[in-house]
Write a protein that holds these residues in place. Structure first.
Motif, PDB file in Angstrom:
ATOM      1  N   ILE A  67       4.887  -4.310  -2.294  1.00 39.61           N
ATOM      2  CA  ILE A  67       4.234  -4.863  -1.107  1.00 39.61           C
ATOM      3  C   ILE A  67       4.583  -3.948   0.049  1.00 39.61           C
ATOM      4  N   VAL A  68       3.575  -3.279   0.598  1.00 40.30           N
ATOM      5  CA  VAL A  68       3.838  -2.299   1.648  1.00 40.30           C
ATOM      6  C   VAL A  68       3.060  -2.663   2.902  1.00 40.30           C
ATOM      7  N   THR A  69       3.638  -2.314   4.033  1.00 37.96           N
ATOM      8  CA  THR A  69       2.968  -2.450   5.319  1.00 37.96           C
ATOM      9  C   THR A  69       2.644  -1.056   5.819  1.00 37.96           C
ATOM     10  N   ALA A  70       1.404  -0.864   6.220  1.00 34.87           N
ATOM     11  CA  ALA A  70       0.945   0.443   6.684  1.00 34.87           C
ATOM     12  C   ALA A  70       0.493   0.349   8.130  1.00 34.87           C
ATOM     13  N   VAL A  71       0.680   1.444   8.855  1.00 35.86           N
ATOM     14  CA  VAL A  71       0.229   1.528  10.237  1.00 35.86           C
ATOM     15  C   VAL A  71      -0.737   2.692  10.356  1.00 35.86           C
ATOM     16  N   GLY A  72      -1.818   2.480  11.090  1.00 36.34           N
ATOM     17  CA  GLY A  72      -2.798   3.531  11.330  1.00 36.34           C
ATOM     18  C   GLY A  72      -3.118   3.613  12.805  1.00 36.34           C
ATOM     19  N   LEU A  73      -3.123   4.810  13.337  1.00 34.23           N
ATOM     20  CA  LEU A  73      -3.384   5.004  14.763  1.00 34.23           C
ATOM     21  C   LEU A  73      -4.713   5.696  15.004  1.00 34.23           C
ATOM     22  N   GLY A  74      -5.102   6.596  14.115  1.00 35.08           N
ATOM     23  CA  GLY A  74      -6.395   7.258  14.246  1.00 35.08           C
ATOM     24  C   GLY A  74      -7.479   6.447  13.563  1.00 35.08           C
ATOM     25  N   PRO A  75      -8.732   6.566  13.983  1.00 37.04           N
ATOM     26  CA  PRO A  75      -9.822   5.760  13.407  1.00 37.04           C
ATOM     27  C   PRO A  75      -9.981   5.911  11.902  1.00 37.04           C
ATOM     28  N   GLY A  76      -9.671   7.094  11.356  1.00 41.98           N
ATOM     29  CA  GLY A  76      -9.867   7.293   9.925  1.00 41.98           C
ATOM     30  C   GLY A  76      -8.626   7.110   9.089  1.00 41.98           C
ATOM     31  N   ASP A  77      -7.503   6.805   9.716  1.00 41.28           N
ATOM     32  CA  ASP A  77      -6.236   6.738   8.985  1.00 41.28           C
ATOM     33  C   ASP A  77      -6.216   5.653   7.913  1.00 41.28           C
ATOM     34  N   MET A  78      -6.527   4.425   8.304  1.00 40.29           N
ATOM     35  CA  MET A  78      -6.356   3.301   7.399  1.00 40.29           C
ATOM     36  C   MET A  78      -7.355   3.325   6.238  1.00 40.29           C
ATOM     37  N   PRO A  79      -8.657   3.592   6.471  1.00 36.43           N
ATOM     38  CA  PRO A  79      -9.575   3.652   5.320  1.00 36.43           C
ATOM     39  C   PRO A  79      -9.160   4.689   4.287  1.00 36.43           C
ATOM     40  N   LYS A  80      -8.723   5.856   4.738  1.00 38.02           N
ATOM     41  CA  LYS A  80      -8.316   6.899   3.799  1.00 38.02           C
ATOM     42  C   LYS A  80      -7.102   6.462   2.990  1.00 38.02           C
ATOM     43  N   LEU A  81      -6.132   5.840   3.656  1.00 40.24           N
ATOM     44  CA  LEU A  81      -4.931   5.405   2.952  1.00 40.24           C
ATOM     45  C   LEU A  81      -5.251   4.330   1.926  1.00 40.24           C
ATOM     46  N   LEU A  82      -5.973   3.291   2.352  1.00 43.76           N
ATOM     47  CA  LEU A  82      -6.202   2.127   1.502  1.00 43.76           C
ATOM     48  C   LEU A  82      -7.235   2.383   0.406  1.00 43.76           C
ATOM     49  N   LEU A  83      -8.245   3.181   0.697  1.00 45.62           N
ATOM     50  CA  LEU A  83      -9.324   3.395  -0.264  1.00 45.62           C
ATOM     51  C   LEU A  83      -9.108   4.600  -1.157  1.00 45.62           C
ATOM     52  N   ASP A  84      -8.391   5.601  -0.662  1.00 42.66           N
ATOM     53  CA  ASP A  84      -8.278   6.852  -1.408  1.00 42.66           C
ATOM     54  C   ASP A  84      -6.843   7.170  -1.845  1.00 42.66           C
ATOM     55  N   ASP A  85      -5.946   7.273  -0.867  1.00 37.36           N
ATOM     56  CA  ASP A  85      -4.630   7.837  -1.151  1.00 37.36           C
ATOM     57  C   ASP A  85      -3.790   6.985  -2.101  1.00 37.36           C
ATOM     58  N   LEU A  86      -3.725   5.678  -1.856  1.00 36.10           N
ATOM     59  CA  LEU A  86      -2.873   4.835  -2.696  1.00 36.10           C
ATOM     60  C   LEU A  86      -3.388   4.753  -4.125  1.00 36.10           C
ATOM     61  N   SER A  87      -4.678   4.545  -4.297  1.00 45.16           N
ATOM     62  CA  SER A  87      -5.238   4.390  -5.643  1.00 45.16           C
ATOM     63  C   SER A  87      -5.200   5.687  -6.437  1.00 45.16           C
TER      64      SER A  87
END
Length: 350
Positions: free
Chosen positions: A104-124
């Motif tokens: 169970i991880v908590t992620a922070v995103g500051l740039g507009p593209g940060d969170m989609p890339k992390l959640l949709l691409d990088d982790l999987s």
């Protein structure tokens, strides 16, 4: 085994109320001397038992975007995957539980593209990852900075609360401050590392004139762009069990449930999530039995709240950027997050 005594818990509780109060003010409220408190704090901070962190708020014009991801992985991969993710700046908190989606991880995103890339691409894309369940944080109903370790009686706690908050802050700025933009970014990073850093400390670290640093720090603190909290090694407290509870609450009842959760012992954080499972409650409890009693309390006394799933956290690897040891002590290693890659400014929070 390392332990904390009553005076340690009293100081930690006081710093949870006023994280940046001077030793002089705290000594007057606690009936001791500034030098005694200073020495005790240096020991606690030095061995990782407690520390103060300042971090940008997850709201407002320049607030960070938060998400919680549950990660399922192949057998035997959880520990190594957690250690790998601990080096990622965007992953600020990591917990491991005994369940299918055990990380169970908590992620922070500051740039507009940060969170989609992390959640949709990088982790999987990580080897061994079987699935990712992601939840954007819609609202932080109860922040962990309001949780108290319980080391002070009511009279002492009220005395500490009477100390002015952020005594080194200047007048409130007329416009919101972006803590990630210059000239404040270096100050923000310094306060993430040590939330009690003075203007003199930061001036030495940044090489800026003291008068300039003092003025900028006052503006940053007065803007309320940062929140401060005193953390404590959970394994050294009487509350060694972390429970994460996902709940479903009719939207018309969320406000009432949250109000009651604020006064429920052990509740450390309450997060609002979009979707049918719309409330995540984090608690610190004394035992597994206490966790079961809390589950019963939630469903019996907070109806129409319905518990969808709960998980007992077996290991905490990282909290707000700080790597932790097996007792939850800070190892002294900070993996700080920084402004988003798309833009120095964060998107406006909804």
């Amino acid at each position: 085994m390392a332990t904390l005594d009553e005076d340690d818990f009293s100081l930690i509780h006081a710093l949870q109320i006023r994280p940046r109060a001077s030793w002089t003010d705290l000594a007057a409220a606690l009936g001791t001397s500034p030098s005694t408190l200073s020495r005790r704090w240096e020991r606690l901070r030095g061995d990782g038992s407690a520390w103060v962190i300042g971090h940008p708020r997850a709201r407002g014009r320049y607030g960070a975007g938060l998400a919680i991801a549950e990660i399922s992985c192949t057998g035997g991969r959880a520990r190594s995957l957690a250690q790998e993710l601990a080096e990622w700046p965007m992953i600020i908190t990591i917990e491991e539980a005994a369940r299918d989606y055990g990380l169970i991880v908590t992620a922070v995103g500051l740039g507009p593209g940060d969170m989609p890339k992390l959640l949709l691409d990088d982790l999987s894309a990580l080897p061994g990852v079987l699935g990712v369940r992601a939840h954007h944080v819609a609202r932080l109903h109860v922040d962990a900075s309001s949780w108290r370790v319980g080391g002070l009686d009511q009279e002492r706690a009220r005395a500490v609360a009477r100390i002015p908050d952020h005594g080194d802050a200047g007048s409130t700025p007329s416009t919101p401050i972006n803590p990630w933009a210059e000239p404040y970014a270096a100050l923000t990073q310094a306060l993430i590392r040590n939330g009690r850093s003075s203007a003199a400390d930061i001036a030495r670290q940044t090489g800026r004139p003291l008068s300039t640093t003092r003025r900028q720090l006052g503006q940053l603190l007065a803007s309320d762009a940062l929140t401060f909290r005193c953390e404590v090694a959970q394994g050294l407290t009487p509350l060694p069990i972390v429970v994460q509870t996902w709940c479903q609450v009719p939207f018309s009842s969320v406000t009432d449930c949250v109000d009651r959760l604020r006064t429920t012992p052990g509740v450390r954080q309450v997060v609002g999530l979009p979707g049918p499972t719309n409330l995540l409650i984090s608690t610190w409890t004394r035992s597994v039995e206490s966790a079961m009693l809390l589950h019963e309390h939630l469903e019996r006394d907070l109806a129409p709240l319905e518990v969808v799933e709960s998980a007992i956290v077996l290991r905490q690897i990282k909290r707000l950027g700080w790597r932790l040891d097996e007792l939850g002590r800070s190892t002294g290693t900070l993996v700080p997050y920084s402004p988003g890659s798309d833009d120095v400014r964060a998107p406006e929070a909804g």
